[in-house]
Design an enzyme around this catalytic site. Structure first.
Site, mmCIF file in Angstrom:
data_model
loop_
_atom_site.group_PDB
_atom_site.id
_atom_site.type_symbol
_atom_site.label_atom_id
_atom_site.label_comp_id
_atom_site.label_asym_id
_atom_site.label_seq_id
_atom_site.Cartn_x
_atom_site.Cartn_y
_atom_site.Cartn_z
ATOM 1 C CG LEU A 89 -1.883 -1.206 1.443
ATOM 2 C CD1 LEU A 89 -2.627 -1.206 2.666
ATOM 3 C CD2 LEU A 89 -2.940 -1.200 0.170
ATOM 4 C CG HIS A 131 4.817 -7.129 2.817
ATOM 5 N ND1 HIS A 131 5.202 -7.133 1.523
ATOM 6 C CD2 HIS A 131 4.593 -6.120 3.184
ATOM 7 C CE1 HIS A 131 4.985 -5.720 1.163
ATOM 8 N NE2 HIS A 131 4.590 -5.252 2.357
HETATM 9 NI NI NI Z 1 3.653 -3.215 2.598
#
Ligand code: NI
Length: 157
Positions: A89, A131
């Site tokens: 994002l 992540h």
């Molecule tokens: Ni990310």
């Protein structure tokens, strides 16, 4: 409350997040707002750095319900790695192939302040955890990715 997601180039994404000493109301509100923000943009994970607050909080939902983790750390992993396509994002419009461990064990605190014990994860959940834990260390997927291409990620983590 929906929070502003910081984009690549913002220095807060490169800061090592500080551990959460105590699960305060403030921390619980932050985690709730992070989940709301993540769902609003169809993400599967979000780290607190990404909303401008460098503390060790991650939220994840890979379709199996929300997970909130404070101070998560990988305590074990198998040798097997899998390469998969990731987006973020904070890095809109780019995806890349990233090698991640297929199976990991994560420890951390949950939103009730208790130790999570051991969270065993594989596949997409393991990938999302790696992540997001990278985010807490100031690491972005583009640091590790090969074959970076401009496209909209299907599963932005
Ligand atoms: Ni990310």
């Amino acid at each position: 409350m929906i929070l502003k997601v910081r984009k690549h180039g913002d220095p807060v994404l490169r800061v090592r997040a500080l551990p959460v000493k105590k699960i305060t109301k403030e921390m619980l509100t932050l985690a709730d707002n992070m989940l709301e923000t993540m769902y609003a943009v169809d993400g599967v994970g979000l780290a607190a750095n990404q909303v401008g607050i460098p503390v060790q909080v991650v939220v994840i939902d890979v379709g199996e319900g929300p997970i909130i983790l404070f101070n998560p750390r990988i305590v074990h992993h198998d040798d097997e790695e899998t390469v998969g396509r990731e987006g973020c994002l904070s890095v809109p419009g780019l995806t890349g192939e990233v090698a991640r461990w297929e199976r990991i064990t994560v420890e951390g605190m949950t939103d009730n302040g208790l130790s999570y014990g051991k969270l065993e994860a594989e596949g997409l959940l393991a990938r999302a955890l790696q992540h997001e834990i990278d985010h807490l260390g100031g690491i972005l997927f583009i640091d590790k990715a090969t074959n970076i291409t401009k496209e909209q990620a299907e599963d932005e983590v």
